[in-house]
Design a protein around this motif. Structure first.
Motif, PDB file in Angstrom:
ATOM      1  N   TRP A 389      20.314 -10.462   9.308  1.00 35.56           N
ATOM      2  CA  TRP A 389      20.036 -11.872   9.033  1.00 35.56           C
ATOM      3  C   TRP A 389      21.044 -12.761   9.745  1.00 35.56           C
ATOM      4  O   TRP A 389      20.686 -13.763  10.373  1.00 35.56           O
ATOM      5  CB  TRP A 389      20.104 -12.132   7.527  1.00 35.56           C
ATOM      6  N   ASP A 392      20.427 -12.826  13.601  1.00 34.56           N
ATOM      7  CA  ASP A 392      19.213 -13.570  13.937  1.00 34.56           C
ATOM      8  C   ASP A 392      19.403 -15.069  13.733  1.00 34.56           C
ATOM      9  O   ASP A 392      18.997 -15.885  14.565  1.00 34.56           O
ATOM     10  CB  ASP A 392      18.038 -13.089  13.074  1.00 34.56           C
ATOM     11  N   SER A 407      11.051 -18.834  19.207  1.00 33.16           N
ATOM     12  CA  SER A 407      11.810 -17.759  18.550  1.00 33.16           C
ATOM     13  C   SER A 407      11.752 -17.904  17.025  1.00 33.16           C
ATOM     14  O   SER A 407      12.688 -17.549  16.326  1.00 33.16           O
ATOM     15  CB  SER A 407      13.268 -17.781  19.026  1.00 33.16           C
ATOM     16  N   ASN A 409      10.316 -16.282  14.888  1.00 28.64           N
ATOM     17  CA  ASN A 409      10.424 -15.009  14.169  1.00 28.64           C
ATOM     18  C   ASN A 409      11.853 -14.708  13.740  1.00 28.64           C
ATOM     19  O   ASN A 409      12.075 -13.975  12.767  1.00 28.64           O
ATOM     20  CB  ASN A 409       9.902 -13.862  15.039  1.00 28.64           C
ATOM     21  N   LEU A 410      12.842 -15.271  14.448  1.00 31.79           N
ATOM     22  CA  LEU A 410      14.234 -15.046  14.045  1.00 31.79           C
ATOM     23  C   LEU A 410      14.517 -15.644  12.673  1.00 31.79           C
ATOM     24  O   LEU A 410      15.408 -15.178  11.947  1.00 31.79           O
ATOM     25  CB  LEU A 410      15.186 -15.646  15.083  1.00 31.79           C
ATOM     26  N   THR A 412      12.241 -15.802  10.207  1.00 32.81           N
ATOM     27  CA  THR A 412      11.403 -15.198   9.172  1.00 32.81           C
ATOM     28  C   THR A 412      11.471 -13.680   9.108  1.00 32.81           C
ATOM     29  O   THR A 412      11.064 -13.080   8.108  1.00 32.81           O
ATOM     30  CB  THR A 412       9.940 -15.608   9.393  1.00 32.81           C
ATOM     31  N   PHE A 413      11.994 -13.032  10.156  1.00 32.18           N
ATOM     32  CA  PHE A 413      11.954 -11.566  10.196  1.00 32.18           C
ATOM     33  C   PHE A 413      12.727 -10.938   9.049  1.00 32.18           C
ATOM     34  O   PHE A 413      12.345  -9.878   8.535  1.00 32.18           O
ATOM     35  CB  PHE A 413      12.491 -11.053  11.536  1.00 32.18           C
ATOM     36  N   SER A 414      13.810 -11.573   8.600  1.00 32.72           N
ATOM     37  CA  SER A 414      14.631 -10.977   7.540  1.00 32.72           C
ATOM     38  C   SER A 414      13.844 -10.735   6.263  1.00 32.72           C
ATOM     39  O   SER A 414      14.190  -9.853   5.463  1.00 32.72           O
ATOM     40  CB  SER A 414      15.839 -11.867   7.239  1.00 32.72           C
ATOM     41  N   MET A 416      11.078  -9.388   6.028  1.00 37.08           N
ATOM     42  CA  MET A 416      10.390  -8.104   6.111  1.00 37.08           C
ATOM     43  C   MET A 416      11.207  -6.997   5.448  1.00 37.08           C
ATOM     44  O   MET A 416      10.651  -5.960   5.068  1.00 37.08           O
ATOM     45  CB  MET A 416      10.115  -7.741   7.576  1.00 37.08           C
ATOM     46  N   TYR A 417      12.529  -7.215   5.308  1.00 42.84           N
ATOM     47  CA  TYR A 417      13.374  -6.152   4.757  1.00 42.84           C
ATOM     48  C   TYR A 417      14.341  -6.647   3.682  1.00 42.84           C
ATOM     49  O   TYR A 417      15.186  -5.887   3.208  1.00 42.84           O
ATOM     50  CB  TYR A 417      14.166  -5.470   5.877  1.00 42.84           C
ATOM     51  N   ASP A 534       4.810 -19.964   9.054  1.00 47.20           N
ATOM     52  CA  ASP A 534       4.296 -19.859  10.419  1.00 47.20           C
ATOM     53  C   ASP A 534       4.238 -21.160  11.200  1.00 47.20           C
ATOM     54  O   ASP A 534       3.597 -21.230  12.249  1.00 47.20           O
ATOM     55  CB  ASP A 534       2.886 -19.254  10.375  1.00 47.20           C
ATOM     56  N   SER A 536       5.614 -22.607  13.552  1.00 45.11           N
ATOM     57  CA  SER A 536       6.552 -22.478  14.663  1.00 45.11           C
ATOM     58  C   SER A 536       6.513 -23.709  15.572  1.00 45.11           C
ATOM     59  O   SER A 536       7.537 -24.068  16.172  1.00 45.11           O
ATOM     60  CB  SER A 536       6.232 -21.226  15.477  1.00 45.11           C
TER      61      SER A 536
END
Length: 643
Positions: A389, A392, A407, A409-410, A412-414, A416-417, A534, A536
């Motif tokens: 996190w 990113d 970018s 996704n940087l 929101t990607f965190s 996911m895990y 989303d 973006s």
């Protein structure tokens, strides 16, 4: 009264790797023998031909104080009458080759002030603690569903006196603790305080694992500091470094003339990236030394938790090594099986004695189940720093806002895990040194935009699930990166922008304390849901944080561009009115003053997959937090109770 010779059971457990209070046996301890008060010295040196105690009490001539070998596997002990508190000493070791080495005591409780390297006799017992209420309260609550907002501190550079001298532990107890409480933090994390020879190692390369550094005072002075923290309602976490140690001659390296605390194989021992040596986790005595040390800080100094440094360097044999130096384990892999078993045993032992302790892994790897119990196949920590996190977010924030949409996704990607481990979100000292620039100076744009970017970063961080950590100076927007020989730029508070940033962080921290939705369900998926992940094209995110009370939730909207949006429609889960609970753009924080001053009334217009929506103002580069109107919430509660 301590026996004049270590007991056979203690020695057996020490050599077995399970003497978990070995600091009560090894080292220098006051005792009496035949009515005479003195000190019993005990040290592990299996390769030594002879060991002598030298110090002030014998004019540094050990010929009359030759130690006795009291175990087959190399423990030496000697009672020396008449030794007084505060006297200096070392061990003079005759190696198998007949050479002499002079070593500080690995178990010393106190050390000579740098640049001196001797150990000091110290009576560690006798401090009268006044933190009983804190200790009792700690047993009643799990940390998982409590607020945790950590202020990371390097004691030597938080603040210095006019002459450049350090503040003492007791002076910092008056200066630092009140500041931390005023700013709304729940914990102080102290960069390593074990005795270390070099200021610029920041404490991460230690020589005295049981000696709190003498730079700032005595061990009892440090006890006073911790005690005052607890009386003020502040927990104390300490960085702890079991992965490696420094090579200085008086330290652990080749302690008895041969590799002892380090691996015998230089390829396994060397940490070339840091110029240090790895502990040898195959030796039971090293396991006794390290696990006892972890418990020592909890037992004797009432520390509330340990942030275990550089866990990845323990997990992997080749961490930080050039490929030509790589080695493999017996199964052909890169993992270090002995270190992995050590970490599991460490956590099992610590939690058995201190169920509410914080054991935090600073782990940059993707090792699975770091915070899962050992019985479930995990390493047994209860928290892990979320380095993914952090990387990113900083990569995203350093971009010009015009290019952030590519970018997104940087951001929101965190998610996911984020529930795969119990995470702490760190913006630590590692991110503001070695030319990386301060957090403020990482931010793009003009002077105003730098501060606004930092405010929205902090707001997003506070809304994101996970406990929080910020390095000192970040709270007022230190402009230069951390200078490890100078104190913070407190003079910056004479400028409106920096003072506004400090007000902002203070208010954001206190909001965090007040709103259960920001922390009660940090590690449960029920505590979070997206409104819009989303968007973006406009670089806007919106989500809901929830508490265990269905009527208690917050809507968090973050705008990562300098564009103001008027009448922006956002979906909400409940009908009624929403109030602006927090806004990073208000003028006192240095913002532009774009606010939602009145209640926002819902419309029966479904939006963002929510049954209702409101129109709101979204300020530039800002975080806005909405909350359902209290009157509406009370009405909902009453209706539910009526059935």
């Amino acid at each position: 009264m301590m026996s004049v010779i270590p007991g056979s059971q203690d020695l057996y457990l020490f050599h077995e790797g399970s003497l978990f209070q070995s600091y009560k046996v090894m080292g220098a301890h006051f005792t009496e023998h035949e009515g005479v008060r003195g000190v019993r010295f005990t040290v592990w040196a299996p390769h030594a031909r002879e060991v002598r105690v030298i110090g002030d009490f014998n004019f540094w001539n050990g010929s009359g104080h030759v130690m006795n070998r009291v175990s087959t596997w190399g423990v030496w002990s000697l009672f020396v009458p008449g030794v007084k508190d505060g006297e200096y000493y070392k061990y003079e070791i005759v190696t198998t080759h007949g050479t002499l080495v002079w070593k500080a005591d690995p178990y010393a409780f106190y050390s000579e002030l740098k640049p001196g390297t001797a150990s000091r006799i110290y009576e560690l017992n006798g401090y009268e603690w006044k933190d009983q209420a804190w200790q009792a309260g700690k047993q009643q609550h799990s940390s998982y569903n409590r607020p945790m907002n950590i202020y990371e501190v390097h004691m030597g550079t938080w603040k210095k006196k006019a002459e450049g001298e350090y503040y003492t532990y007791r002076e910092l107890a008056d200066e630092l603790i009140d500041y931390v409480a005023h700013m709304g933090y729940t914990h102080i994390e102290l960069m390593p305080l074990a005795e270390h020879p070099y200021d610029r190692s920041w404490g991460y390369q230690a020589t005295g694992y049981y000696a709190v550094t003498s730079r700032f005072g005595t061990p009892k002075d440090f006890m006073y500091f911790v005690d005052r923290c607890h009386q003020t309602g502040i927990g104390v976490i300490m960085d702890w470094v079991p992965g490696h140690f420094v090579k200085d001659d008086h330290g652990l390296r080749q302690f008895d003339g041969q590799p002892l605390y380090e691996y015998n194989d230089p390829q396994r021992a060397e940490k070339p990236e840091w110029g240090t040596l790895s502990f040898d986790f195959t030796k039971p005595e090293v396991i006794s030394f390290l696990i006892s040390n972890a418990l020592f800080w909890l037992d004797m100094f009432h520390i509330d938790g340990l942030r275990v440094d550089a866990v990845a360097s323990l997990l992997y044999l080749n961490f930080g090594k050039p490929r030509e130096q790589w080695i493999r384990n017996a199964h052909g892999g890169d993992e270090n099986p002995e270190a992995i078993e050590f970490l599991k045993k460490l956590n099992q032992t610590v939690f058995a004695q201190y169920p509410q302790v914080l054991m935090m892994a600073e782990d940059s790897s993707d090792w699975p189940l770091v915070t899962a119990p050992v019985y479930a196949g995990g390493l047994g920590f209860n928290y892990k720093w979320n380095m993914g996190w952090m990387n990113d977010m900083l990569k995203y924030m350093e971009m010009d806002p015009l290019f952030r949409k590519g970018s997104h996704n940087l951001l929101t990607f965190s998610f996911m895990y984020t529930y795969s481990e119990n995470y702490v979100l760190p913006l630590s000292h590692d991110e503001v040194v070695h030319g990386k620039k301060s957090l403020l100076n990482k931010m793009p744009g003009d002077y105003w935009q730098k501060f606004a970017n930092l405010r929205v970063l902090y707001g997003y961080m506070m809304g994101h699930p996970g406990k929080k950590l910020l390095f000192m100076g970040g709270e007022f927007g230190q402009f230069d990166e951390w200078k490890d020989l100078e104190d913070l730029e407190w003079e910056m508070l004479g400028y409106d922008s920096h003072r506004g940033m400090q007000y902002y962080v203070r208010d954001l921290n206190h909001l965090y304390l007040q709103e259960k939705a920001l922390w009660e369900l940090d590690h449960q998926q029920e505590g979070f849901s997206w409104i819009d992940a989303d968007d973006s094209s406009q670089s806007i995110t919106s989500f809901i944080r929830k508490s265990s009370d269905p009527d208690d939730f917050l809507i968090i909207v973050c705008n990562f561009t300098p564009v103001t949006h008027i009448g922006f429609r956002i979906g909400v889960p409940r009908a009624g009115e929403y109030i602006e609970r927090f806004n990073s753009d208000i003028p006192v924080y240095g913002g532009s003053g774009q606010m939602n001053t009145g209640p926002l009334k819902t419309e029966t217009f479904s939006w963002h997959y929510q049954p209702y929506s409101v129109r709101m103002t979204i300020p530039p580069l800002a975080t806005v937090i909405l909350k359902p109107s209290k009157l509406r919430r009370k009405a909902s509660t009453a209706k539910r109770e009526r059935g």
